[in-house]
Design a protein around this motif. Structure first.
Motif, short mmCIF file in Angstrom:
data_model
loop_
_atom_site.label_atom_id
_atom_site.label_comp_id
_atom_site.label_asym_id
_atom_site.label_seq_id
_atom_site.Cartn_x
_atom_site.Cartn_y
_atom_site.Cartn_z
N ILE A 70 -14.86 -0.80 32.14
CA ILE A 70 -15.01 -2.23 32.45
C ILE A 70 -13.63 -2.85 32.63
O ILE A 70 -12.61 -2.27 32.26
CB ILE A 70 -15.78 -2.97 31.33
N ASN A 71 -13.63 -4.06 33.19
CA ASN A 71 -12.36 -4.79 33.34
C ASN A 71 -12.21 -5.81 32.22
O ASN A 71 -13.04 -5.88 31.30
CB ASN A 71 -12.30 -5.44 34.73
N GLY A 73 -12.78 -8.83 32.20
CA GLY A 73 -13.92 -9.72 32.13
C GLY A 73 -15.19 -9.01 31.67
O GLY A 73 -16.27 -9.58 31.68
N LYS A 74 -15.02 -7.75 31.28
CA LYS A 74 -16.08 -6.90 30.73
C LYS A 74 -17.13 -6.51 31.78
O LYS A 74 -18.23 -6.09 31.46
CB LYS A 74 -16.73 -7.55 29.50
N GLN A 75 -16.75 -6.64 33.04
CA GLN A 75 -17.64 -6.23 34.12
C GLN A 75 -17.33 -4.81 34.56
O GLN A 75 -16.18 -4.37 34.46
CB GLN A 75 -17.52 -7.21 35.28
#
Lengths: 215, 233
Positions: A70-71, A73-75
């Protein structure tokens, strides 16, 4: 005050135009992530994500999401060939140690001399959260901000002195906005470019601060 | 013979005391050792100080520990998320103390604890309210804030594979705080999806050497769930 504003994508493209081949770049959560879509093909830019990635790639195809990848931003994201994983202390050493070339952040306010306010509106009932904003702001070789020049109430987000809680002092080098691009210097704002038909004098009236001419 | 493999979560967690500082690995849902947190809820220790990047997602894991009323204080960088409703409610009700730490300071303060550093000067946050009241120093023309280490009584982390000496490798961005937290606690407990024979992990690839690990527990893999952001409808 009816100027042809840069759309979010045009603004992202304007930022991308200044990123150089081989740069290591951290794109902050929100609007700055759009910049990745506008990097010229054939240019190699290594994207850093504070949670421990270098060489971050685009979002995975639907159904291919892996929530261990994930990044910030937790995406879900992907990793490009050549990419690497590392732990948090190393990730932030990359920032503080001056190893990142460019960091692009959003902002609530930026002062003419480059103070940044982007982590808190100071609202008394808000739950505070800072994440990596303070480390990023002071760590990269160059910190750039990407934002609308004006608030919804038509107030300039470029200010003499930030009224919101600070993220970092004198850390922003450039501010890319929907109306113009500025450099923040010890002497104050300097114009880099503006949308068609918008003069430096008109910008000074909008911002309410002196803006020195482009060099 | 060294054998750090614990037969169960329950045995691995035995002895954690009330008032303990518990370092919990993870960034959002990646690397969160949910089974160890569930085990800690069952184990019963209370009045805990928890150190994690966030403050729980959804209702499970760390959020469940908070909901169970076991945590007195949380040290984290980013509590507010789309699904941090459990933290939000307790914080607003004044039932949970928060120490907000910039993310890189959090990592470095934990690393410093593991590395035996007494304190360090760090540029992050200088001139901001998060550095308020702390000692500062100008070194070679740059301003720094004095930061102290964060020691844990226990670290609970999630890794991918390990051996009976406690050597660990991680999976993708689930590594995040695991390696530094493993160093910084009196007792480090790691879950792994795979227990391998000594020598099976390539020594060039071991991320956390076993010296930093006290117990490992094998847990079957469950795909990490999304968390921490607002999903498009």
């Amino acid at each position: 005050m009816d100027y042809p504003r840069r759309t979010k994508d045009q603004l992202a493209a304007r930022v991308a135009q200044d990123i150089f081949d081989g740069a290591v770049v951290n794109l902050g959560i929100g609007q700055p992530t759009l910049v990745a879509n506008h990097l010229p093909a054939g240019m190699e830019v290594v994207l850093h994500s504070e949670n421990g990635l270098l060489g971050m790639g685009s979002a995975p195809a639907e159904g291919q999401e892996d929530y261990d990848l994930i990044n910030a931003g937790k995406q879900p994201v992907t990793l490009r060939p050549g990419g690497a994983f590392f732990h948090h202390a190393d990730s932030f050493a990359m920032m503080r140690g001056g190893h990142l070339d460019i960091c692009v952040l959003g902002a609530f306010q930026v002062s003419a001399t480059g103070d940044l306010a982007n982590w808190s509106t100071g609202a008394p009932d808000a739950i505070p959260a800072v994440g990596g904003a303070m480390d990023l702001a002071i760590g990269a070789k160059q910190t750039w901000v990407m934002m609308d020049l004006l608030t919804k109430q038509n107030e300039s987000k470029l200010v003499e002195k930030c009224s919101y809680p600070l993220t970092g002092l004198a850390c922003v080098k450039r501010v890319y906005t929907d109306l113009a691009t500025f450099a923040c210097t010890e002497q104050g704002l300097q114009l880099i470019d503006a949308v068609d038909g918008l003069s430096r004098e008109a910008l000074e009236r909008i911002v309410g601060l002196p803006i020195s001419p482009a060099q | 013979m060294i054998n750090k493999i614990a037969p169960s979560v329950e045995e691995a967690l035995a002895g954690i005391q009330d008032g303990a500082t518990v370092l919990i690995g993870g960034f959002g849902t990646a690397g969160i050792p949910n089974e160890l947190i569930d085990g800690l809820i069952a184990q019963g220790a209370k009045d805990l100080t928890v150190v994690n990047n966030n403050a729980g997602n959804g209702e499970a894991g760390l959020a469940a520990l908070l909901r169970a009323g076991r945590v007195r204080k949380i040290i984290c960088s980013f509590p507010r998320q789309a699904d941090s409703q459990v933290f939000d409610g307790l914080y607003r009700a004044g039932k949970l103390e928060l120490e907000l730490v910039p993310q890189g300071n959090l990592a470095e303060r934990i690393r410093a604890a593991g590395a035996g550093i007494g304190a360090f000067f760090c540029p992050t946050g200088y001139g901001t309210q998060l550095a308020g009241g702390r000692e500062t120093r100008e070194i070679n023309g740059k301003h720094y804030v004095l930061e102290y280490p964060i020691h844990g009584d226990v670290a609970l982390i999630k890794a991918e594979a390990g051996d009976r000496w406690g050597n660990l490798v991680y999976r993708k961005a689930a590594r995040n705080f695991g390696p530094v937290m493993a160093m910084a606690a009196q007792r480090t407990i790691a879950t792994v999806h795979e227990v391998v024979e000594l020598g099976a992990l390539n020594p060039e690839h071991i991320v956390t050497p076993g010296i930093f690990v006290n117990k490992i527990v094998q847990i079957d893999r469950v795909a990490t769930q999304a968390g921490g952001f607002k999903k498009a409808a």
